[in-house]
Scaffold this motif. Structure first.
Motif, PDB file in Angstrom:
ATOM      1  N   LEU A  35      21.475  25.009  42.293  1.00 17.06           N
ATOM      2  CA  LEU A  35      22.839  24.783  41.818  1.00 17.06           C
ATOM      3  C   LEU A  35      23.764  24.241  42.903  1.00 17.06           C
ATOM      4  O   LEU A  35      24.955  24.036  42.660  1.00 17.06           O
TER       5      LEU A  35
ATOM      6  N   ARG B 223      24.943  21.339  45.795  1.00 14.96           N
ATOM      7  CA  ARG B 223      24.896  19.930  46.154  1.00 14.96           C
ATOM      8  C   ARG B 223      24.424  19.785  47.605  1.00 14.96           C
ATOM      9  O   ARG B 223      24.669  20.673  48.437  1.00 14.96           O
TER      10      ARG B 223
ATOM     11  N   LEU C 156      28.292  31.392  40.594  1.00  8.89           N
ATOM     12  CA  LEU C 156      27.041  30.668  40.368  1.00  8.89           C
ATOM     13  C   LEU C 156      25.862  31.630  40.226  1.00  8.89           C
ATOM     14  O   LEU C 156      24.733  31.307  40.596  1.00  8.89           O
TER      15      LEU C 156
ATOM     16  N   SER D 222      32.102  23.664  36.414  1.00 10.19           N
ATOM     17  CA  SER D 222      31.268  23.203  37.517  1.00 10.19           C
ATOM     18  C   SER D 222      29.854  23.764  37.403  1.00 10.19           C
ATOM     19  O   SER D 222      28.865  23.050  37.610  1.00 10.19           O
ATOM     20  N   LYS D 223      29.753  25.040  37.062  1.00  9.89           N
ATOM     21  CA  LYS D 223      28.430  25.665  36.949  1.00  9.89           C
ATOM     22  C   LYS D 223      27.605  25.019  35.843  1.00  9.89           C
ATOM     23  O   LYS D 223      26.410  24.731  36.034  1.00  9.89           O
TER      24      LYS D 223
ATOM     25  N   ARG E 215      26.278  21.785  37.004  1.00 13.55           N
ATOM     26  CA  ARG E 215      25.208  21.975  37.985  1.00 13.55           C
ATOM     27  C   ARG E 215      23.898  22.385  37.307  1.00 13.55           C
ATOM     28  O   ARG E 215      22.808  21.948  37.708  1.00 13.55           O
TER      29      ARG E 215
ATOM     30  N   ASP F  11      22.452  19.238  35.885  1.00 15.29           N
ATOM     31  CA  ASP F  11      21.970  18.360  36.949  1.00 15.29           C
ATOM     32  C   ASP F  11      20.671  18.869  37.558  1.00 15.29           C
ATOM     33  O   ASP F  11      19.853  18.081  38.049  1.00 15.29           O
TER      34      ASP F  11
END
Length: 298
Positions: A37, A39, A111, A138-139, A142, A145
């Motif tokens: 999770l 970057r 997260l 955001s979570k 992620r 992604d």
């Protein structure tokens, strides 16, 4: 916290859990998905920061020639309560499930990856994650992604707890107030005012059925006094203050039972650093130890 982005302390917590999983042996807590999770630039930025902090606090070690992962691990030692609180919470949750609890509410989830790591619980445990809308957005991005899929028993409940109560949030979530639940409230209390702490406890008490449990971590109130802060602790406090998430609140461990009783709770267990050392850190060759400010309550 900046209202337009995810919590930086949530990112740092995920980084520490990932670093421990990838480099420590034996492991206090195994989070196999925290790293997924994060970057790349977040990892690089945090490693740069922690190495710079190590160079300031322990220049001899920083210049020893040890490999990067080892040096970062040393810089992270002041944060080991992140591992202990996660291990303790998930162990106690397993016990509660054995006793019939089938709802898990994660307050300030950040997260956290429990739901993603435990697809085997899809038919046994309803998981509700409460956090600021920016952090949850955001979570979710992620998770996608990383090629992961949220399990069907995971329910996101975005909320600004400065404006609404836990009870109000749960009223619009798939939460059954008639059934006992297990609540976790980790990495949150130290950032709130005393009034906000009291309001949250009262709201939880009103929303929770008899037999529910709550686990939270907290700072010993005494460590907030400047004269009681070591160089490492002062550095941590200054870091979170600079990113807009200052630590401002602590409980008195000796008065905790009385304070909780006033809110309608019964203190089942209170763990300080010596207790955590015996549970999770005894005999470790790598020197990991809980700091004097690490406390857990159930």
């Amino acid at each position: 916290m900046d209202k337009g982005r995810a919590s930086r302390t949530a990112i740092a917590t995920a980084y520490f859990r990932a670093h421990h999983y990838e480099h420590a042996s034996p492991k206090i807590f195994e989070d196999s998905l925290a790293g997924a999770l994060l970057r790349v630039q977040e990892r690089e930025g945090l490693e740069k920061f922690f190495l710079e902090r190590l160079a300031t606090l322990n220049p001899g070690l920083a210049g020893s020639g040890a490999d990067r992962a080892t040096l970062v691990g040393h810089a992270l030692r002041g944060l080991v309560v992140v591992l202990a609180r996660a291990r303790y919470t998930e162990d106690r949750l397993a016990e509660a499930m054995h006793d019939g609890v089938s709802q898990y509410v994660v307050i300030g989830a950040g997260l956290d990856t429990f739901a993603l790591r435990r697809p085997d619980l899809q038919d046994r445990l309803r998981i509700i994650e409460i956090d600021h809308p920016a952090t949850q957005a955001s979570k979710r991005l992620r998770i996608g992604d990383a090629g992961l899929t949220p399990p069907p028993n995971l329910h996101f409940a975005p909320a600004d707890l400065e404006k609404e109560s836990i009870a109000e949030v749960l009223s619009r979530a798939p939460y059954d107030p008639a059934r006992p639940a297990f609540f976790s409230w980790l990495g949150v209390t130290m950032y709130l005012t005393e009034d906000a702490i009291g309001a949250t406890l009262r709201s939880l008490r009103s929303a929770a059925a008899a037999g529910s449990q709550l686990v939270f971590d907290y700072l010993d109130r005494a460590v907030l006094a400047p004269e009681n802060q070591s160089a490492t602790r002062s550095s941590i406090f200054e870091t979170v203050r600079r990113i807009g998430e200052p630590m401002i609140f602590g409980f008195d461990p000796y008065a905790l039972g009385v304070e909780l009783a006033a809110q309608g709770f019964r203190l089942l267990e209170s763990l300080g650093p010596e207790d955590l050392e015996k549970l999770y850190f005894a005999g470790r060759a790598d020197g990991l130890r809980p700091t004097g400010s690490a406390h857990l309550a159930r």
